[in-house]
Scaffold this active site. Structure first.
Site, PDB file in Angstrom:
ATOM      1  N   ARG A  47     -15.972 -11.578 102.097  1.00 11.35           N
ATOM      2  CA  ARG A  47     -14.621 -11.089 101.743  1.00 11.35           C
ATOM      3  C   ARG A  47     -13.813 -12.180 101.038  1.00 11.35           C
ATOM      4  O   ARG A  47     -12.986 -11.898 100.171  1.00 11.35           O
ATOM      5  CB  ARG A  47     -13.886 -10.589 103.001  1.00 11.35           C
ATOM      6  CG  ARG A  47     -12.474 -10.094 102.705  1.00 11.35           C
ATOM      7  CD  ARG A  47     -11.897  -9.194 103.780  1.00 11.35           C
ATOM      8  NE  ARG A  47     -11.970  -9.780 105.102  1.00 11.35           N
ATOM      9  CZ  ARG A  47     -11.232 -10.797 105.545  1.00 11.35           C
ATOM     10  NH1 ARG A  47     -10.337 -11.357 104.759  1.00 11.35           N
ATOM     11  NH2 ARG A  47     -11.376 -11.266 106.777  1.00 11.35           N
ATOM     12  N   TYR A  99      -1.820   8.771  86.061  1.00  9.75           N
ATOM     13  CA  TYR A  99      -2.770   9.111  87.123  1.00  9.75           C
ATOM     14  C   TYR A  99      -1.999   9.338  88.429  1.00  9.75           C
ATOM     15  O   TYR A  99      -1.163   8.518  88.809  1.00  9.75           O
ATOM     16  CB  TYR A  99      -3.782   7.976  87.294  1.00  9.75           C
ATOM     17  CG  TYR A  99      -4.861   8.299  88.306  1.00  9.75           C
ATOM     18  CD1 TYR A  99      -5.863   9.205  88.003  1.00  9.75           C
ATOM     19  CD2 TYR A  99      -4.852   7.723  89.570  1.00  9.75           C
ATOM     20  CE1 TYR A  99      -6.837   9.527  88.926  1.00  9.75           C
ATOM     21  CE2 TYR A  99      -5.830   8.038  90.508  1.00  9.75           C
ATOM     22  CZ  TYR A  99      -6.819   8.937  90.177  1.00  9.75           C
ATOM     23  OH  TYR A  99      -7.777   9.266  91.090  1.00  9.75           O
ATOM     24  N   ASP A 170      -4.157   0.487  82.408  1.00  9.55           N
ATOM     25  CA  ASP A 170      -5.265   1.246  82.983  1.00  9.55           C
ATOM     26  C   ASP A 170      -6.014   1.846  81.794  1.00  9.55           C
ATOM     27  O   ASP A 170      -5.555   2.789  81.160  1.00  9.55           O
ATOM     28  CB  ASP A 170      -4.729   2.339  83.912  1.00  9.55           C
ATOM     29  CG  ASP A 170      -5.845   3.161  84.562  1.00  9.55           C
ATOM     30  OD1 ASP A 170      -6.975   3.173  84.027  1.00  9.55           O
ATOM     31  OD2 ASP A 170      -5.573   3.812  85.588  1.00  9.55           O
ATOM     32  N   LYS A 195     -15.757   5.846  87.222  1.00 14.13           N
ATOM     33  CA  LYS A 195     -15.894   6.764  86.094  1.00 14.13           C
ATOM     34  C   LYS A 195     -16.999   6.286  85.154  1.00 14.13           C
ATOM     35  O   LYS A 195     -18.162   6.348  85.514  1.00 14.13           O
ATOM     36  CB  LYS A 195     -14.531   6.896  85.385  1.00 14.13           C
ATOM     37  CG  LYS A 195     -13.359   7.098  86.347  1.00 14.13           C
ATOM     38  CD  LYS A 195     -13.417   8.413  87.095  1.00 14.13           C
ATOM     39  CE  LYS A 195     -12.441   8.495  88.266  1.00 14.13           C
ATOM     40  NZ  LYS A 195     -11.038   8.186  87.963  1.00 14.13           N
TER      41      LYS A 195
END
Ligand SMILES: *Cc1c(COP(=O)(O)O)cnc(C)c1O
Length: 373
Positions: A47, A99, A170, A195
């Site tokens: 992490r 979005y 974006d 995507k």
């Protein structure tokens, strides 16, 4: 690993980047499921320090975007990490066609008093240039979703900014092959790798890229503290999917242009939005900003929501599903999505995949006829 993209094309980079180079190593970075590593090698806990599998994805996307990348658990996780940079009381400029997850995140934060939100029309270049001089975060999404309006990123990303203002794009619908915001002056470019980069509807992942070393460090730090880390399998699959991105995109956007032209002439269709059509409101901007017009089409049927729903249920090849950017074509009625009720009720959003163009056209045309009864 090849670290420098400058001497090869984006298409070759997609195939050759993010691979081991030591003799005897596998050609592909393996799936490395590790939370921790033996101390002394510079990597202790994933992490905090990442894994070789995540880094392969970061190398590929960072090179494409002409910056350095941080991989996240999803597109929204990457976006939240950018919002995480804001001080209390900041001003966020947000597109009117946005979005719904980002709109929800921004409006939710505004309600809690963390920041305030101003909406700007995607094609209102003067409004965005004003926002660069006054807002703390200028959040662009282009092409927009689902209206496919293209913002003039050349003009906006090079406009004078207030000290410390972040200009974020974006760029998911364009992919880094069609649009590279960092080269135009953006502070950060975000991809939902769910995507086009993944490309097979089998994972969630996101990537934020920047050229600013301080912002790169801050994004990594945010990922570390919020725990928005990519899954190992997801990063591996995203790398695997990215290898064919150029082929998939080239094929699907050629098909999208053909379908958009044919839809325009269809008697049951009233409006077709595709940035590649000369009649599209931002076609001229799209021709300057984008290297390709993409694979997304939205169109309105002459009929009501029930007719549009019947069309979605009547296709046999095109899947009635949300999301976009995958090998398979998907279609949905966007006003049925929570938060998108303001859209025209019969607006269908089609994500064009890599199937045969004639099969797709026949499927669409037959579904529309069948639904019309
Ligand atoms: C899907 C999408 C997102 C969110 O990405 P997730 O991977 O679903 O979190 C953000 N922006 C755009 C334009 C998208 O299409």
């Amino acid at each position: 690993m090849a670290k420098d993209r400058l001497d090869i094309s984006l298409e070759s980079w997609l195939v050759s980047a993010g691979r081991p180079s030591e003799p005897g190593a596998p050609l592909n970075v393996p799936l490395i499921p590790a939370s921790n590593f033996i101390i002394g090698g510079g990597r202790e806990y994933s992490r905090d320090d990442g894994t070789p599998t995540w880094e392969a994805l970061e190398e590929i996307v960072g090179g494409l975007e002409s910056g350095q990348a941080v991989a996240f658990a999803s597109g929204m996780a990457a976006i939240a990490a950018v919002f995480d940079q804001l001080d209390t009381g900041s001003v966020v400029a947000l597109p009117d066609d946005c979005y719904q997850g980002v709109a929800g995140l921004a409006e939710g934060g505004a309600k809690k008093g963390r920041w305030s939100v101003e909406r700007v029309g995607v094609d209102d270049t003067a409004g965005w240039i004003r926002a660069c001089a006054s807002a703390d975060l200028v959040w662009l999404e282009s092409p927009s979703n689902p209206l496919l309006t293209v913002a003039d990123l050349h003009a906006i990303c090079s406009a004078p900014r207030k000290q410390g203002t972040l200009v974020a794009v974006d760029s998911t619908l364009a992919t880094p092959l069609n649009q590279r915001p960092l080269e135009m002056g953006a502070s950060v470019s975000v991809q939902s790798a769910t995507k086009f980069i993944g490309g097979h509807s089998d994972l969630l992942a996101g990537v934020a890229s920047t050229r600013d070393p301080a912002l790169l460090k801050a994004l990594r730090h945010s990922r570390e503290l919020t725990g928005a880390t990519p899954g190992t399998l997801e990063a591996f699959l995203a790398v695997r999917g990215s290898r064919t991105l150029a082929l998939r995109l080239e094929r699907a956007q050629r098909t999208a242009m053909t379908l958009a032209q044919r839809l325009l002439a269809h008697p049951q269709v009233s409006v077709v939005r595709y940035p590649g059509l000369p009649g599209h409101p931002t076609h001229a901007v799209a021709s300057r900003v984008l290297a390709g017009f993409g694979t997304m089409i939205s169109f309105d049927l002459r009929g009501d929501a029930r007719f549009a729903d019947r069309v979605c249920r009547s296709t046999r090849i095109i899947r009635h599903a949300t999301s976009l950017g995958a090998v398979e074509s998907t279609m949905e009625r966007r006003a049925a999505v929570p938060g998108q009720e303001h859209l025209p009720p019969s607006l269908l959003r089609l994500s064009v995949g890599i199937e045969d163009v004639e099969d797709l056209w026949r499927d669409l045309d037959e579904a529309i006829r069948l639904a019309a009864g």
